[in-house]
Design a protein around this motif. Structure first.
Motif, PDB file in Angstrom:
ATOM      1  N   ASP A 199     -28.295  98.634 155.796  1.00 50.40           N
ATOM      2  CA  ASP A 199     -29.675  98.138 155.854  1.00 50.40           C
ATOM      3  C   ASP A 199     -30.438  98.648 157.067  1.00 50.40           C
ATOM      4  OD1 ASP A 199     -29.288  96.453 153.559  1.00 50.40           O
ATOM      5  OD2 ASP A 199     -28.195  95.051 154.851  1.00 50.40           O
ATOM      6  N   ALA A 200     -29.704  98.936 158.145  1.00 54.11           N
ATOM      7  CA  ALA A 200     -30.362  99.321 159.396  1.00 54.11           C
ATOM      8  C   ALA A 200     -29.400 100.157 160.226  1.00 54.11           C
ATOM      9  CB  ALA A 200     -30.800  98.082 160.174  1.00 54.11           C
ATOM     10  N   LEU A 201     -29.917 100.745 161.281  1.00 54.58           N
ATOM     11  CA  LEU A 201     -29.050 101.384 162.273  1.00 54.58           C
ATOM     12  C   LEU A 201     -29.656 101.153 163.646  1.00 54.58           C
ATOM     13  CD1 LEU A 201     -30.321 104.163 163.660  1.00 54.58           C
ATOM     14  CD2 LEU A 201     -29.633 105.194 161.529  1.00 54.58           C
ATOM     15  N   ILE A 202     -28.825 101.323 164.653  1.00 57.80           N
ATOM     16  CA  ILE A 202     -29.299 101.251 166.020  1.00 57.80           C
ATOM     17  C   ILE A 202     -28.837 102.513 166.725  1.00 57.80           C
ATOM     18  CG2 ILE A 202     -27.299  99.800 166.619  1.00 57.80           C
ATOM     19  CD1 ILE A 202     -29.071  98.592 168.880  1.00 57.80           C
ATOM     20  N   GLY A 203     -29.795 103.251 167.291  1.00 56.63           N
ATOM     21  CA  GLY A 203     -29.451 104.529 167.908  1.00 56.63           C
ATOM     22  C   GLY A 203     -30.524 105.016 168.855  1.00 56.63           C
ATOM     23  N   ALA A 204     -30.287 106.179 169.422  1.00 56.84           N
ATOM     24  CA  ALA A 204     -31.186 106.757 170.417  1.00 56.84           C
ATOM     25  C   ALA A 204     -32.482 107.256 169.781  1.00 56.84           C
ATOM     26  CB  ALA A 204     -30.483 107.902 171.143  1.00 56.84           C
ATOM     27  N   PRO A 205     -33.567 107.257 170.545  1.00 58.21           N
ATOM     28  CA  PRO A 205     -34.849 107.766 170.029  1.00 58.21           C
ATOM     29  C   PRO A 205     -34.766 109.207 169.545  1.00 58.21           C
ATOM     30  CG  PRO A 205     -35.201 106.530 172.058  1.00 58.21           C
ATOM     31  CD  PRO A 205     -33.711 106.658 171.888  1.00 58.21           C
ATOM     32  N   SER A 206     -33.902 110.016 170.160  1.00 60.80           N
ATOM     33  CA  SER A 206     -33.804 111.416 169.757  1.00 60.80           C
ATOM     34  C   SER A 206     -33.327 111.575 168.316  1.00 60.80           C
ATOM     35  CB  SER A 206     -32.855 112.173 170.698  1.00 60.80           C
ATOM     36  OG  SER A 206     -31.567 111.583 170.689  1.00 60.80           O
ATOM     37  N   THR A 207     -32.604 110.574 167.811  1.00 56.59           N
ATOM     38  CA  THR A 207     -32.149 110.606 166.417  1.00 56.59           C
ATOM     39  C   THR A 207     -33.121 109.889 165.496  1.00 56.59           C
ATOM     40  OG1 THR A 207     -29.823 110.667 167.091  1.00 56.59           O
ATOM     41  CG2 THR A 207     -30.281 109.935 164.848  1.00 56.59           C
ATOM     42  N   VAL A 208     -33.669 108.779 165.975  1.00 57.46           N
ATOM     43  CA  VAL A 208     -34.530 107.945 165.122  1.00 57.46           C
ATOM     44  C   VAL A 208     -35.932 108.519 164.945  1.00 57.46           C
ATOM     45  CG1 VAL A 208     -35.633 105.680 164.914  1.00 57.46           C
ATOM     46  CG2 VAL A 208     -33.244 105.846 165.668  1.00 57.46           C
ATOM     47  N   THR A 216     -39.463 108.883 156.754  1.00 58.46           N
ATOM     48  CA  THR A 216     -38.316 108.380 155.991  1.00 58.46           C
ATOM     49  C   THR A 216     -37.770 107.047 156.505  1.00 58.46           C
ATOM     50  OG1 THR A 216     -36.835 109.722 157.353  1.00 58.46           O
ATOM     51  CG2 THR A 216     -37.596 110.691 155.284  1.00 58.46           C
ATOM     52  N   VAL A 217     -38.033 106.716 157.772  1.00 62.19           N
ATOM     53  CA  VAL A 217     -37.545 105.434 158.299  1.00 62.19           C
ATOM     54  C   VAL A 217     -38.632 104.728 159.101  1.00 62.19           C
ATOM     55  CG1 VAL A 217     -35.187 106.370 158.484  1.00 62.19           C
ATOM     56  CG2 VAL A 217     -36.641 106.286 160.511  1.00 62.19           C
ATOM     57  N   ASN A 218     -38.407 103.427 159.297  1.00 61.99           N
ATOM     58  CA  ASN A 218     -39.272 102.619 160.150  1.00 61.99           C
ATOM     59  C   ASN A 218     -38.583 102.423 161.496  1.00 61.99           C
ATOM     60  OD1 ASN A 218     -40.973 101.793 157.796  1.00 61.99           O
ATOM     61  ND2 ASN A 218     -39.135 100.617 157.232  1.00 61.99           N
ATOM     62  N   ALA A 219     -39.279 102.649 162.585  1.00 65.28           N
ATOM     63  CA  ALA A 219     -38.763 102.294 163.910  1.00 65.28           C
ATOM     64  C   ALA A 219     -39.220 100.858 164.159  1.00 65.28           C
ATOM     65  CB  ALA A 219     -39.311 103.231 164.974  1.00 65.28           C
ATOM     66  N   VAL A 220     -38.290  99.925 164.069  1.00 63.76           N
ATOM     67  CA  VAL A 220     -38.637  98.509 164.063  1.00 63.76           C
ATOM     68  C   VAL A 220     -38.847  97.960 165.475  1.00 63.76           C
ATOM     69  CG1 VAL A 220     -37.805  96.209 163.417  1.00 63.76           C
ATOM     70  CG2 VAL A 220     -37.448  98.148 161.882  1.00 63.76           C
ATOM     71  N   VAL A 221     -37.917  98.280 166.385  1.00 69.10           N
ATOM     72  CA  VAL A 221     -38.000  97.706 167.729  1.00 69.10           C
ATOM     73  C   VAL A 221     -37.134  98.521 168.687  1.00 69.10           C
ATOM     74  CG1 VAL A 221     -36.058  96.123 167.333  1.00 69.10           C
ATOM     75  CG2 VAL A 221     -37.771  95.530 169.056  1.00 69.10           C
ATOM     76  N   VAL A 222     -37.532  98.551 169.953  1.00 68.24           N
ATOM     77  CA  VAL A 222     -36.683  99.105 170.992  1.00 68.24           C
ATOM     78  C   VAL A 222     -36.009  97.918 171.680  1.00 68.24           C
ATOM     79  CG1 VAL A 222     -38.623  99.212 172.631  1.00 68.24           C
ATOM     80  CG2 VAL A 222     -36.544 100.519 173.075  1.00 68.24           C
ATOM     81  N   VAL A 223     -34.690  97.994 171.832  1.00 65.30           N
ATOM     82  CA  VAL A 223     -33.915  96.855 172.347  1.00 65.30           C
ATOM     83  C   VAL A 223     -34.019  96.854 173.883  1.00 65.30           C
ATOM     84  CG1 VAL A 223     -31.689  95.676 172.281  1.00 65.30           C
ATOM     85  CG2 VAL A 223     -32.393  97.109 170.374  1.00 65.30           C
ATOM     86  N   SER A 224     -35.185  96.454 174.354  1.00 67.65           N
ATOM     87  CA  SER A 224     -35.436  96.431 175.790  1.00 67.65           C
ATOM     88  C   SER A 224     -36.561  95.460 176.101  1.00 67.65           C
ATOM     89  CB  SER A 224     -35.805  97.829 176.288  1.00 67.65           C
ATOM     90  OG  SER A 224     -37.044  98.228 175.739  1.00 67.65           O
ATOM     91  N   LYS A 225     -36.839  95.322 177.401  1.00 62.20           N
ATOM     92  CA  LYS A 225     -37.904  94.414 177.833  1.00 62.20           C
ATOM     93  C   LYS A 225     -39.263  95.096 177.854  1.00 62.20           C
ATOM     94  CE  LYS A 225     -34.691  91.715 180.642  1.00 62.20           C
ATOM     95  NZ  LYS A 225     -34.346  91.208 181.988  1.00 62.20           N
ATOM     96  N   GLU A 226     -39.260  96.417 177.784  1.00 61.28           N
ATOM     97  CA  GLU A 226     -40.505  97.172 177.806  1.00 61.28           C
ATOM     98  C   GLU A 226     -40.495  98.230 176.708  1.00 61.28           C
ATOM     99  OE1 GLU A 226     -40.655  98.901 181.662  1.00 61.28           O
ATOM    100  OE2 GLU A 226     -41.049  97.003 182.699  1.00 61.28           O
ATOM    101  N   ARG A 227     -41.669  98.650 176.307  1.00 62.49           N
ATOM    102  CA  ARG A 227     -41.757  99.734 175.333  1.00 62.49           C
ATOM    103  C   ARG A 227     -41.264 101.027 175.962  1.00 62.49           C
ATOM    104  NH1 ARG A 227     -46.596  99.189 170.974  1.00 62.49           N
ATOM    105  NH2 ARG A 227     -46.480  96.913 170.675  1.00 62.49           N
ATOM    106  N   PHE A 228     -40.742 101.914 175.124  1.00 61.24           N
ATOM    107  CA  PHE A 228     -40.231 103.192 175.581  1.00 61.24           C
ATOM    108  C   PHE A 228     -41.398 104.175 175.657  1.00 61.24           C
ATOM    109  CE2 PHE A 228     -37.835 107.234 174.380  1.00 61.24           C
ATOM    110  CZ  PHE A 228     -37.325 107.423 175.653  1.00 61.24           C
ATOM    111  N   PRO A 229     -41.660 104.784 176.823  1.00 59.42           N
ATOM    112  CA  PRO A 229     -42.829 105.646 176.981  1.00 59.42           C
ATOM    113  C   PRO A 229     -42.912 106.805 175.991  1.00 59.42           C
ATOM    114  CG  PRO A 229     -41.847 105.161 179.116  1.00 59.42           C
ATOM    115  CD  PRO A 229     -40.904 104.641 178.079  1.00 59.42           C
ATOM    116  N   LEU A 230     -41.751 107.299 175.500  1.00 58.39           N
ATOM    117  CA  LEU A 230     -41.768 108.437 174.580  1.00 58.39           C
ATOM    118  C   LEU A 230     -41.826 108.006 173.111  1.00 58.39           C
ATOM    119  CD1 LEU A 230     -39.234 110.786 176.405  1.00 58.39           C
ATOM    120  CD2 LEU A 230     -41.728 110.694 176.596  1.00 58.39           C
ATOM    121  N   ALA A 231     -41.931 106.687 172.889  1.00 56.61           N
ATOM    122  CA  ALA A 231     -42.164 106.147 171.543  1.00 56.61           C
ATOM    123  C   ALA A 231     -43.018 104.895 171.720  1.00 56.61           C
ATOM    124  CB  ALA A 231     -40.847 105.814 170.846  1.00 56.61           C
TER     125      ALA A 231
END
Length: 318
Positions: A199-208, A216-231
């Motif tokens: 149903d989902a995966l968790i991985g690095a931005p370079s792959t997602v 083809t996919v939805n980037a749902v959330v970054v597992v951090s306290k802040e947004r990732f500057p490159l996404a």
């Protein structure tokens, strides 16, 4: 924890005598430096290969990169632990190889077995779902996990990896559970996601992110306290009121016992090369952010990561 970025001035001020000593001796490095990367080629080694031109041009330092695969990074780290502490054999690995792996495999190397030099790259993790999935954003992900314990299947780069533990920590924070499907890497997990097998995966931005841009996919959330500057369009968990920050720090280490003067010179040259615009552009093109941190900050990061993951590792051991 308040982190500070590495600067040549700060590092030089911290070890002025050792640095002058290394320069005055003018004997190090007298030959190429071997860097052991404890993962398959095409992964973490891609973070340091673009560093080589700047190192050689600016400082005359040559790196010989060798992939030594096995046991979650512990085979390679053990090889560096046994190496002569002369600065000619270094380890470049993700923090999990030193903070998580020892909790899963007794007798494997720990941070105390090395001299931290500097952190080069910090990788946050994104949770993604296939286009057309009912889980298409942060709110629907949280609702699905909370309302259907164990129903969400997700792929990760492997059991005991930081992404695996991050997803498990999220489920626990929501008072629920998820079903883990380990893969040999994020690339194979992505293939399974696209094939509708998880149903989902968790991985690095370079792959997602390339798949997000391909539609083809939805980037749902970054597992951090802040947004990732490159996404920047991907929300953080903090935006759902969840206090969780999971990332992997990829850094250089020397064997314990390496002279301070040698460690100081290595840190300064590597840090200087990391300021090269060509290097930064090469990494940012793959959604990888250069995050250079000095040795003392890196040491604190490792200690905090070990303390954070310790209790969780104990609950997910197979």
């Amino acid at each position: 924890m308040r982190r500070r970025s590495f600067t040549l001035a700060a590092a030089g001020a911290a070890l002025p005598f050792a640095w002058r000593e290394a320069l005055a001796a003018d004997v190090f490095p007298a030959r190429p430096i071997q860097v052991i990367v404890p993962y398959a080629a095409g992964g973490a080694d891609s973070y340091i290969r673009p560093l080589q031109p700047a190192l050689e041009k600016k400082h005359g330092v040559k790196l010989v990169i060798e992939s030594v695969v096995g046991a979650g990074g512990t085979v390679g780290s053990a090889k560096v632990k046994r190496a002569a502490p002369d600065g000619y054999t270094l380890l470049f690995c993700g923090s999990g190889a030193l903070t998580i792996a020892p909790r899963l495999q007794a007798g494997t190397p720990v941070p105390a077995d090395f001299v931290p030099l500097l952190n080069l790259v910090t990788i946050p993790y994104l949770i993604a779902t296939k286009k057309g999935s009912p889980i298409r954003d942060l709110r629907s992900l949280v609702d699905f996990i909370k309302s259907r314990p164990g129903a969400l299947s997700y792929g990760s780069p492997g059991f005991g990896s930081a992404p695996h533990l991050g997803m498990e920590a999220l489920a626990r924070a929501l008072g629920s559970s998820v079903t883990h499907i380990p893969f040999s890497g994020v690339a194979t997990a992505m293939q399974s996601l696209l094939g509708g097998h998880v149903d989902a995966l968790i991985g690095a931005p370079s792959t997602v992110m390339p798949q997000v841009e391909a539609g083809t996919v939805n980037a749902v959330v970054v597992v951090s306290k802040e947004r990732f500057p490159l996404a920047p369009d991907v929300p953080s968990l903090a935006e759902a009121g969840i206090d969780l920050d999971v990332s992997t720090h990829f850094a250089f280490y020397a064997p314990k016992g390496t002279p301070a003067s040698v460690a100081a010179k290595l840190a300064l040259v590597l840090g200087d090369a990391a300021t090269d615009p060509g290097f930064r552009q090469a990494l940012e093109a793959t959604r990888t952010r250069v995050d250079v941190l000095p040795a003392d900050v890196l040491a604190r990061v490792l200690a905090e990561e070990s303390a954070r993951f310790g209790p969780l590792v104990a609950t997910v051991k197979s």
